[in-house]
Design a protein around this motif. Structure first.
Motif, PDB file in Angstrom:
ATOM      1  N   GLU A   5      44.172  30.004  50.468  1.00  0.00           N
ATOM      2  CA  GLU A   5      44.888  30.652  49.370  1.00  0.00           C
ATOM      3  C   GLU A   5      46.274  30.023  49.317  1.00  0.00           C
ATOM      4  OE1 GLU A   5      44.662  34.883  48.859  1.00  0.00           O
ATOM      5  OE2 GLU A   5      42.901  34.967  50.157  1.00  0.00           O
ATOM      6  N   ASN A  59      48.840  30.484  47.574  1.00  0.00           N
ATOM      7  CA  ASN A  59      49.982  31.374  47.435  1.00  0.00           C
ATOM      8  C   ASN A  59      50.427  31.950  48.777  1.00  0.00           C
ATOM      9  OD1 ASN A  59      51.815  32.408  45.520  1.00  0.00           O
ATOM     10  ND2 ASN A  59      50.870  34.414  45.690  1.00  0.00           N
ATOM     11  N   GLU A  60      49.591  31.878  49.803  1.00  0.00           N
ATOM     12  CA  GLU A  60      49.931  32.410  51.118  1.00  0.00           C
ATOM     13  C   GLU A  60      50.362  31.330  52.100  1.00  0.00           C
ATOM     14  OE1 GLU A  60      46.730  34.751  52.577  1.00  0.00           O
ATOM     15  OE2 GLU A  60      46.889  36.211  50.961  1.00  0.00           O
ATOM     16  N   SER A  73      45.339  30.881  42.392  1.00  0.00           N
ATOM     17  CA  SER A  73      45.856  32.039  41.671  1.00  0.00           C
ATOM     18  C   SER A  73      46.724  32.906  42.581  1.00  0.00           C
ATOM     19  CB  SER A  73      44.694  32.888  41.145  1.00  0.00           C
ATOM     20  OG  SER A  73      45.185  34.089  40.592  1.00  0.00           O
ATOM     21  N   PRO A  74      47.839  33.434  42.061  1.00  0.00           N
ATOM     22  CA  PRO A  74      48.638  34.349  42.866  1.00  0.00           C
ATOM     23  C   PRO A  74      47.957  35.711  43.057  1.00  0.00           C
ATOM     24  CG  PRO A  74      49.597  34.125  40.693  1.00  0.00           C
ATOM     25  CD  PRO A  74      48.460  33.137  40.787  1.00  0.00           C
ATOM     26  N   ARG A  75      46.944  35.993  42.265  1.00  0.00           N
ATOM     27  CA  ARG A  75      46.191  37.254  42.384  1.00  0.00           C
ATOM     28  C   ARG A  75      44.777  36.939  42.879  1.00  0.00           C
ATOM     29  NH1 ARG A  75      48.520  37.633  37.192  1.00  0.00           N
ATOM     30  NH2 ARG A  75      46.474  37.151  36.370  1.00  0.00           N
ATOM     31  N   SER A  76      44.655  36.759  44.185  1.00  0.00           N
ATOM     32  CA  SER A  76      43.361  36.360  44.743  1.00  0.00           C
ATOM     33  C   SER A  76      42.336  37.491  44.675  1.00  0.00           C
ATOM     34  CB  SER A  76      43.525  35.898  46.189  1.00  0.00           C
ATOM     35  OG  SER A  76      44.025  36.953  46.982  1.00  0.00           O
ATOM     36  N   GLN A  77      42.757  38.712  44.415  1.00  0.00           N
ATOM     37  CA  GLN A  77      41.831  39.837  44.286  1.00  0.00           C
ATOM     38  C   GLN A  77      41.470  40.106  42.827  1.00  0.00           C
ATOM     39  OE1 GLN A  77      40.548  41.132  47.101  1.00  0.00           O
ATOM     40  NE2 GLN A  77      41.829  39.593  48.102  1.00  0.00           N
ATOM     41  N   GLY A  78      41.870  39.226  41.928  1.00  0.00           N
ATOM     42  CA  GLY A  78      41.601  39.406  40.512  1.00  0.00           C
ATOM     43  C   GLY A  78      40.238  38.869  40.099  1.00  0.00           C
ATOM     44  N   TYR A  79      40.134  38.516  38.829  1.00  0.00           N
ATOM     45  CA  TYR A  79      38.876  38.045  38.253  1.00  0.00           C
ATOM     46  C   TYR A  79      38.360  36.788  38.952  1.00  0.00           C
ATOM     47  CZ  TYR A  79      35.470  36.664  34.732  1.00  0.00           C
ATOM     48  OH  TYR A  79      34.324  36.306  34.099  1.00  0.00           O
ATOM     49  N   GLY A 116      39.057  35.754  41.938  1.00  0.00           N
ATOM     50  CA  GLY A 116      38.679  36.095  43.307  1.00  0.00           C
ATOM     51  C   GLY A 116      37.315  36.740  43.386  1.00  0.00           C
TER      52      GLY A 116
END
Length: 69
Positions: free
Chosen positions: A38, A40-41, A9-15, A17
């Motif tokens: 990750e 995306n990184e 996921s590009p939002r690793s701090q989201g749901y 994550g």
């Protein structure tokens, strides 16, 4: 036990994550070691069909951030 955790996921701090952190936190209490990637990184590319791995080398020569096995 060892776990490889791949976050796509590009939002690793989201749901996703938060689920990942809860799961790895729970497993960590039981002695499990985890390595997290990750995507995306990382700077990575797929196969470029250069065939170097088949002709002059035993491994892929593409320079990426992914670890070599």
């Amino acid at each position: 036990m060892k776990i490889t955790n791949i976050i796509g996921s590009p939002r690793s701090q989201g749901y996703g994550g938060s689920i990942e952190k809860a799961l790895l936190g729970h497993l960590g209490h039981h002695g499990t070691k985890a390595k997290t990637f990750e995507l995306n990184e990382l700077a990575y590319r797929g196969c470029q069909a250069c065939l170097t791995c088949k002709t002059t080398s035993d491994v892929c020569i593409a320079r990426t951030a992914l670890p070599r096995s």
